[in-house]
Motif scaffolding. Sequence first.
Motif, PDB file in Angstrom:
ATOM      1  N   VAL A  59       0.843  -1.202   0.000  1.00  0.00           N
ATOM      2  CA  VAL A  59       0.000   0.000   0.000  1.00  0.00           C
ATOM      3  C   VAL A  59       0.876   1.249   0.000  1.00  0.00           C
ATOM      4  CG1 VAL A  59      -1.538   1.386   1.435  1.00  0.00           C
ATOM      5  CG2 VAL A  59      -2.074  -0.988   1.010  1.00  0.00           C
ATOM      6  N   SER A  60       1.951   1.227   0.761  1.00  0.00           N
ATOM      7  CA  SER A  60       2.872   2.367   0.784  1.00  0.00           C
ATOM      8  C   SER A  60       3.495   2.583  -0.589  1.00  0.00           C
ATOM      9  CB  SER A  60       3.974   2.128   1.827  1.00  0.00           C
ATOM     10  OG  SER A  60       3.426   1.971   3.128  1.00  0.00           O
ATOM     11  N   ALA A  61       3.864   1.472  -1.250  1.00  0.00           N
ATOM     12  CA  ALA A  61       4.454   1.578  -2.589  1.00  0.00           C
ATOM     13  C   ALA A  61       3.455   2.146  -3.587  1.00  0.00           C
ATOM     14  CB  ALA A  61       4.947   0.207  -3.054  1.00  0.00           C
ATOM     15  N   VAL A  62       2.202   1.710  -3.485  1.00  0.00           N
ATOM     16  CA  VAL A  62       1.166   2.213  -4.383  1.00  0.00           C
ATOM     17  C   VAL A  62       0.932   3.712  -4.146  1.00  0.00           C
ATOM     18  CG1 VAL A  62      -1.308   2.106  -4.912  1.00  0.00           C
ATOM     19  CG2 VAL A  62       0.017   0.001  -4.688  1.00  0.00           C
ATOM     20  N   ALA A  63       0.951   4.135  -2.882  1.00  0.00           N
ATOM     21  CA  ALA A  63       0.749   5.549  -2.557  1.00  0.00           C
ATOM     22  C   ALA A  63       1.862   6.415  -3.132  1.00  0.00           C
ATOM     23  CB  ALA A  63       0.666   5.720  -1.039  1.00  0.00           C
ATOM     24  N   VAL A  64       3.076   5.885  -3.159  1.00  0.00           N
ATOM     25  CA  VAL A  64       4.221   6.646  -3.677  1.00  0.00           C
ATOM     26  C   VAL A  64       4.254   6.624  -5.203  1.00  0.00           C
ATOM     27  CG1 VAL A  64       6.739   6.754  -3.783  1.00  0.00           C
ATOM     28  CG2 VAL A  64       5.599   6.315  -1.596  1.00  0.00           C
ATOM     29  N   LEU A  65       4.071   5.434  -5.787  1.00  0.00           N
ATOM     30  CA  LEU A  65       4.209   5.277  -7.235  1.00  0.00           C
ATOM     31  C   LEU A  65       2.961   5.720  -8.005  1.00  0.00           C
ATOM     32  CD1 LEU A  65       5.936   1.761  -7.264  1.00  0.00           C
ATOM     33  CD2 LEU A  65       7.028   3.995  -7.525  1.00  0.00           C
ATOM     34  N   ARG A  66       1.810   5.635  -7.377  1.00  0.00           N
ATOM     35  CA  ARG A  66       0.532   5.998  -7.999  1.00  0.00           C
ATOM     36  C   ARG A  66       0.360   5.356  -9.380  1.00  0.00           C
ATOM     37  NH1 ARG A  66      -2.078  10.014  -5.302  1.00  0.00           N
ATOM     38  NH2 ARG A  66      -0.873  11.153  -3.720  1.00  0.00           N
ATOM     39  N   PRO A  67       0.398   4.028  -9.438  1.00  0.00           N
ATOM     40  CA  PRO A  67       0.242   3.370 -10.738  1.00  0.00           C
ATOM     41  C   PRO A  67      -1.199   3.478 -11.230  1.00  0.00           C
ATOM     42  CG  PRO A  67       0.196   1.739  -8.993  1.00  0.00           C
ATOM     43  CD  PRO A  67       0.526   3.064  -8.337  1.00  0.00           C
TER      44      PRO A  67
END
Length: 307
Positions: A59-67
């Motif tokens: 979830v943290s990665a998705v929040a940063v990368l915004r794919p």
Amino acid sequence: MTPTRQNPPLAALLIVAASALLAGTTLLAKALGTDVLGPPLHPLQISHGRFLFAFLVIVSAVAVLRPRLTRPHWGLHLGRTSFGWLGITLMFASVAFIPIADATAISFLNPVFAMVLAIPLLKEGVGPWRWLAAAVALAGALILLRPTPESFQPAALLALTAAAVIGMELIFIKKLAGREIPIQILLINNAMGLTIASVAVSFVYQWPTPQQWAALAGIGLLMACAQACFVNGMARADASFVAPISYATLVFAAVYDFAVFGVIPDGISMIGSAIILTGGLILVWREARHRHSATDSRTACNSAHSD
């Protein structure tokens, strides 16, 4: 969706990293399932921790990368996650009782079970070389089970069942392949897995010690990183190139087990593991030959049409 650029050296590095991380999760699971870090935790609680902390990482990665996320195929995700949760729970249960290297070797039967299951479920044909690979790998697993009254390892049946269940998960992964981007698959997989694991753990939950909390967080972090490395490695090279490298997990598992628990693989473990790896390599070799033959046929056909 733009195809990922092929880069075999980077793919190899990513798969080795994934192997080291994956073996680390089984090491921590063994520590949690025994009394190393406090009162042993139930396998359902260990798998819950795996999904909880992996979900937080992703979830943290998705929040940063915004794919850019697309509409998911919920049925395939539910099937993949259900079998994945059950498989990892059984795997974590097995490593509390048998050497990590033995459980890891048995887990390499996943593609063999997937191959057999693909016959009725995916309508795939299986030739003599594939059946030979399956027979060899299963013979190695039988050796690791030590089927004599004096040395039989009942816990090894947990690892064998885990391999069969995860083989079923691979069927769903095959159906998902190419439909959605990797990070979306990981996000949905871990969100669903956390939901299932949260219900299951409610019946056996006990408050972990601080050391156990750290190990649970470690399992989730290592698993999330291993999944990311594996998915990205698979995207950068042919499966026939990547698959043999993933067997490095067995080496890391043996090294970790020796370094932390002082477990030295005996002759039976080494023979059984070697036979399973042989079966796996036969399967990889056959898949590579089949893929190359298909490519050559298409090339010849295209050349004939161009003439």
